[in-house]
Design a protein around this motif. Structure first.
Motif, PDB file in Angstrom:
ATOM      1  N   SER A  55       0.828  -1.192   0.000  1.00 34.28           N
ATOM      2  CA  SER A  55       0.000   0.000   0.000  1.00 34.28           C
ATOM      3  C   SER A  55       0.867   1.248   0.000  1.00 34.28           C
ATOM      4  O   SER A  55       2.064   1.192   0.257  1.00 34.28           O
ATOM      5  CB  SER A  55      -0.938   0.002   1.215  1.00 34.28           C
ATOM      6  N   LYS A  56       0.242   2.375  -0.242  1.00 36.51           N
ATOM      7  CA  LYS A  56       0.980   3.619  -0.401  1.00 36.51           C
ATOM      8  C   LYS A  56       1.150   4.400   0.897  1.00 36.51           C
ATOM      9  O   LYS A  56       1.744   5.470   0.894  1.00 36.51           O
ATOM     10  CB  LYS A  56       0.265   4.510  -1.430  1.00 36.51           C
ATOM     11  N   ILE A  57       0.637   3.886   1.988  1.00 37.16           N
ATOM     12  CA  ILE A  57       0.644   4.670   3.218  1.00 37.16           C
ATOM     13  C   ILE A  57       1.014   3.801   4.417  1.00 37.16           C
ATOM     14  O   ILE A  57       0.619   2.637   4.505  1.00 37.16           O
ATOM     15  CB  ILE A  57      -0.735   5.333   3.429  1.00 37.16           C
ATOM     16  N   THR A  58       1.816   4.358   5.310  1.00 37.79           N
ATOM     17  CA  THR A  58       2.111   3.759   6.609  1.00 37.79           C
ATOM     18  C   THR A  58       1.931   4.848   7.650  1.00 37.79           C
ATOM     19  O   THR A  58       2.126   6.041   7.367  1.00 37.79           O
ATOM     20  CB  THR A  58       3.550   3.206   6.680  1.00 37.79           C
ATOM     21  N   ALA A  59       1.561   4.463   8.880  1.00 33.84           N
ATOM     22  CA  ALA A  59       1.238   5.493   9.870  1.00 33.84           C
ATOM     23  C   ALA A  59       1.441   4.971  11.285  1.00 33.84           C
ATOM     24  O   ALA A  59       1.413   3.761  11.535  1.00 33.84           O
ATOM     25  CB  ALA A  59      -0.202   5.975   9.692  1.00 33.84           C
ATOM     26  N   LEU A  60       1.606   5.911  12.194  1.00 33.73           N
ATOM     27  CA  LEU A  60       1.738   5.618  13.622  1.00 33.73           C
ATOM     28  C   LEU A  60       0.912   6.642  14.383  1.00 33.73           C
ATOM     29  O   LEU A  60       1.062   7.853  14.171  1.00 33.73           O
ATOM     30  CB  LEU A  60       3.203   5.697  14.056  1.00 33.73           C
ATOM     31  N   GLY A  61       0.023   6.172  15.267  1.00 35.89           N
ATOM     32  CA  GLY A  61      -0.819   7.057  16.055  1.00 35.89           C
ATOM     33  C   GLY A  61      -0.480   6.966  17.528  1.00 35.89           C
ATOM     34  O   GLY A  61      -0.482   5.875  18.106  1.00 35.89           O
ATOM     35  N   LEU A  62      -0.169   8.106  18.142  1.00 34.02           N
ATOM     36  CA  LEU A  62       0.213   8.166  19.552  1.00 34.02           C
ATOM     37  C   LEU A  62      -0.853   8.921  20.337  1.00 34.02           C
ATOM     38  O   LEU A  62      -1.333   9.971  19.902  1.00 34.02           O
ATOM     39  CB  LEU A  62       1.571   8.851  19.711  1.00 34.02           C
ATOM     40  N   ALA A  63      -1.200   8.394  21.512  1.00 36.89           N
ATOM     41  CA  ALA A  63      -2.270   8.982  22.306  1.00 36.89           C
ATOM     42  C   ALA A  63      -1.781  10.084  23.242  1.00 36.89           C
ATOM     43  O   ALA A  63      -2.526  10.968  23.615  1.00 36.89           O
ATOM     44  CB  ALA A  63      -2.973   7.894  23.121  1.00 36.89           C
ATOM     45  N   GLY A  64      -0.525  10.031  23.632  1.00 37.92           N
ATOM     46  CA  GLY A  64      -0.015  11.011  24.587  1.00 37.92           C
ATOM     47  C   GLY A  64       0.537  10.322  25.824  1.00 37.92           C
ATOM     48  O   GLY A  64       0.327   9.119  26.034  1.00 37.92           O
ATOM     49  N   PRO A  65       1.238  11.073  26.685  1.00 39.00           N
ATOM     50  CA  PRO A  65       1.916  10.463  27.839  1.00 39.00           C
ATOM     51  C   PRO A  65       0.977   9.870  28.877  1.00 39.00           C
ATOM     52  O   PRO A  65       1.381   9.024  29.665  1.00 39.00           O
ATOM     53  CB  PRO A  65       2.710  11.644  28.426  1.00 39.00           C
ATOM     54  N   ALA A  66      -0.293  10.270  28.903  1.00 40.36           N
ATOM     55  CA  ALA A  66      -1.211   9.783  29.927  1.00 40.36           C
ATOM     56  C   ALA A  66      -1.919   8.498  29.531  1.00 40.36           C
ATOM     57  O   ALA A  66      -2.702   7.951  30.302  1.00 40.36           O
ATOM     58  CB  ALA A  66      -2.246  10.865  30.251  1.00 40.36           C
ATOM     59  N   SER A  67      -1.670   7.990  28.322  1.00 38.14           N
ATOM     60  CA  SER A  67      -2.367   6.797  27.842  1.00 38.14           C
ATOM     61  C   SER A  67      -1.377   5.797  27.266  1.00 38.14           C
ATOM     62  O   SER A  67      -0.363   6.160  26.678  1.00 38.14           O
ATOM     63  CB  SER A  67      -3.391   7.185  26.768  1.00 38.14           C
TER      64      SER A  67
END
Length: 345
Positions: A55-67
């Motif tokens: 696929s043409k896309i890769t991604a990483l999602g971060l919630a923040g230091p509290a999660s």
């Protein structure tokens, strides 16, 4: 294949202008945005190849230091979530507890964004993205703040998510002079034929010394200098044998580095047009916050999962050399993997 890196170093003996010029031409960019997971997946669907595993896309999602919640989207179109106890109990999607007793409250959930799940014996490990999964993610989004998303997308700037900010990978070139530079041989490193005749202990020492030098070169350690006269009570270092004095060039890229860029770097140093003098070392430091660090070559295998941690140890170094005598080549790879990572088994 490494999924995400935040730093790559390439070290080689100076004076190899064709190689240096080729590496200087390499560039890449990435985007960042704040988005709900539901909105981001709507955007992703048009970039996922439903007929192949590229696929043409890769991604990483971060919630923040509290999660503890985090997710990644790999180049095959598969979404992997690792979520904490509270999120898992309210999300409504079946997952699997991580295998480590100390972190059993974390669960991994795997969802195929492609038109179907992987057609393998392990397909039960995956959800096919449908109405149930979309509703669960939408409810989850309504209870939380938007994600901080890092992603790489092949194509023009017009094909990215609205509101995204474009970033170029930063690059720095450093030249260091009058250093000890190893002269590794295929026989000593690959064939395990050490000059002393010892095929075990001496070989392990030779390989360890070579990769220690690679790490110190990436760090620009003064211990490599031919003129180093450090107090032995502070530090003691002996370069690999045999070695010679010379100059090295180090190129470093930083940013959200996708696997496609890493592949291009490796293709460049192994190109038939690259000079045959000495060796080239590549060191990649991977993003420990990603729940998936590595994609197996076999598409039927489920990627190994780990506990996502910002300080997770995940580094590999590759030494690649050409033999000027016969035109052949050889390589050696060392990998450092931290705690709570399924690559340990």
């Amino acid at each position: 294949m490494t999924l995400f890196c935040f730093q790559i170093d390439v070290v080689f003996e100076s004076g190899q202008q064709p190689l240096e010029d080729a590496l200087l031409k390499l560039q890449s960019c990435y985007w960042t945005c704040e988005s709900t997971l539901d909105s981001f997946l709507d955007f992703v669907k048009s970039h996922v190849n439903h007929s192949s595993l590229e696929s043409k896309i890769t991604a990483l999602g971060l919630a923040g230091p509290a999660s503890e919640d985090v997710w990644s989207l790999d180049s095959r179109g598969f979404l992997t979530l690792v979520v904490g106890k509270e999120t898992y109990e309210s999300l409504g999607l079946v997952g699997k507890a991580l295998p480590w007793r100390e972190r059993k409250e974390l669960h991994v959930i795997r969802i195929s964004i492609r038109a179907s799940r992987p057609s393998t014996d392990c397909m039960r490990a995956w959800h096919a993205f449908g109405t149930k999964e979309a509703h669960a993610i939408r409810r989850w989004d309504s209870r939380r703040q938007p994600w901080k998303v890092f992603y790489h997308c092949e194509g023009t700037d017009d094909s990215v998510l609205a509101g995204s900010v474009r970033h170029e990978l930063s690059r720095r070139v450093r030249n260091s002079g009058n250093l000890y530079i190893p002269d590794p041989s295929r026989e000593a490193i690959v064939s395990r034929k050490h000059p002393s005749g010892d095929d075990n202990g001496e070989w392990e020492d030779a390989v360890a010394a070579l990769f220690e030098w690679v790490a110190m070169a990436s760090l620009a350690s003064p211990r490599l200098s031919v003129n180093d006269h450090c107090d032995p009570y502070i530090a003691v270092y002996t370069p690999p044998e045999p070695s010679h004095g010379g100059n090295i060039t180090t190129m470093r890229w930083n940013g959200f580095i996708p696997a496609s860029f890493v592949r291009t770097v490796l293709q460049t140093i192994t190109s038939p047009n690259a000079p045959a003098a000495g060796f080239v070392a590549v060191t990649a430091q991977c993003i420990g916050s990603s729940p998936v660090s590595y994609l197996p070559t076999e598409s039927s295998k489920v990627p190994p999962v780990r506990v996502p941690r910002r300080d997770a140890e995940d580094t590999w170094s590759l030494v690649y050399a050409k033999d000027p005598a016969d035109g052949g080549s050889w390589w050696a790879l060392a990998e450092s993997v931290g705690q709570w990572d399924q690559r340990w088994g």
